[in-house]
Design an enzyme around this catalytic site. Structure first.
Site, PDB file in Angstrom:
ATOM      1  N   LYS A  10       0.836  -1.204   0.000  1.00 40.54           N
ATOM      2  CA  LYS A  10       0.000   0.000   0.000  1.00 40.54           C
ATOM      3  C   LYS A  10       0.876   1.261   0.000  1.00 40.54           C
ATOM      4  CE  LYS A  10      -3.854  -2.378   2.299  1.00 40.54           C
ATOM      5  NZ  LYS A  10      -4.699  -2.447   3.518  1.00 40.54           N
ATOM      6  N   TYR A  50     -12.004  -2.480  -3.689  1.00 37.92           N
ATOM      7  CA  TYR A  50     -12.571  -2.648  -2.344  1.00 37.92           C
ATOM      8  C   TYR A  50     -14.098  -2.672  -2.342  1.00 37.92           C
ATOM      9  CZ  TYR A  50      -8.122  -2.403   0.166  1.00 37.92           C
ATOM     10  OH  TYR A  50      -6.870  -2.686   0.683  1.00 37.92           O
ATOM     11  N   ASN A 113      -1.836  -0.060   7.219  1.00 37.13           N
ATOM     12  CA  ASN A 113      -1.302  -1.394   7.540  1.00 37.13           C
ATOM     13  C   ASN A 113      -0.448  -2.016   6.426  1.00 37.13           C
ATOM     14  OD1 ASN A 113      -3.442  -1.983   5.893  1.00 37.13           O
ATOM     15  ND2 ASN A 113      -4.506  -3.322   7.334  1.00 37.13           N
ATOM     16  N   HIS A 116      -1.737  -5.492   1.413  1.00 40.93           N
ATOM     17  CA  HIS A 116      -3.000  -6.213   1.181  1.00 40.93           C
ATOM     18  C   HIS A 116      -2.677  -7.585   0.614  1.00 40.93           C
ATOM     19  CE1 HIS A 116      -6.825  -7.400  -0.658  1.00 40.93           C
ATOM     20  NE2 HIS A 116      -6.114  -7.669  -1.731  1.00 40.93           N
ATOM     21  N   GLU A 127      -8.998 -10.316  -8.170  1.00 40.99           N
ATOM     22  CA  GLU A 127      -8.021  -9.235  -7.991  1.00 40.99           C
ATOM     23  C   GLU A 127      -6.890  -9.333  -9.019  1.00 40.99           C
ATOM     24  OE1 GLU A 127      -7.109  -9.550  -3.811  1.00 40.99           O
ATOM     25  OE2 GLU A 127      -9.075  -8.751  -3.244  1.00 40.99           O
TER      26      GLU A 127
END
Ligand code: RTP
Length: 153
Positions: A10, A50, A113, A116, A127
């Site tokens: 990310k 998402y 965080n 992913h 994805e």
């Protein structure tokens, strides 16, 4: 079972200089990198990625976070890589991620965080198709590497 998963570093992971550290953990585990691209996504792409979380109160913040800078999109391959990749990554909230996991060692906040990973075979397929619509073409260059017997597969 040899399978593929989608892994994304990310924007906070890229900005903090954690690309090599994160890739290294997947490589050292024994997984194979099949495709990788540095890219910045727009709002509609982030919302599509998402979409399952669109009803969550944190959705708008999550979309802006993912759009906030370049991400590293990757396809990793190996035996049970979807579930084992999630174990390497650690719990969603870094406050609950075990030490030794990527989030446990490298992150503090759930909203930052660093990584992913697909959570099922179904989401991995969707994805990978979303982020690498050109399909298997990108992995052609990996075929020669995989034939070198450095690691038993
Ligand atoms: P990811 O999809 O990023 O691998 O994360 P995950 O499966 O572990 O967690 P998921 O429930 O799918 O949530 C996706 C991402 O949304 C952010 N999040 N923020 N503020 C919050 O309460 C909250 N909850 C989730 C995190 O960045 C999480 O990774």
């Amino acid at each position: 079972m040899v399978e593929q998963t989608f892994i994304m570093i990310k924007p906070d992971g890229v900005q903090r200089g954690l690309i090599a550290e994160i890739i290294s953990r997947f490589e050292k585990k024994g997984f194979t990198l099949r495709a990788m691209r540095l890219m910045t996504v727009d709002k509609s792409f982030a919302e599509t990625h998402y979409q399952d979380l669109s009803s969550k109160p944190f959705f708008a913040g999550l979309v802006s976070y993912i759009m906030s800078g370049p991400v590293v999109a990757m396809v990793w391959e190996g035996k049970n890589v979807i579930a084992t990749g999630r174990l390497l990554i650690g719990a969603t909230n870094p406050a609950q991620s075990a030490p030794g996991t990527i989030r446990g060692d490298l992150a503090i906040d759930i909203g930052r965080n660093v990584i992913h990973g697909s959570d099922s075979a179904e989401s991995a397929k969707a994805e990978i198709n979303l982020w690498f619509p050109e399909g298997d073409k990108m992995s052609d260059s990996m075929r020669d590497v995989r034939s070198i017997p450095y690691i038993a597969r």
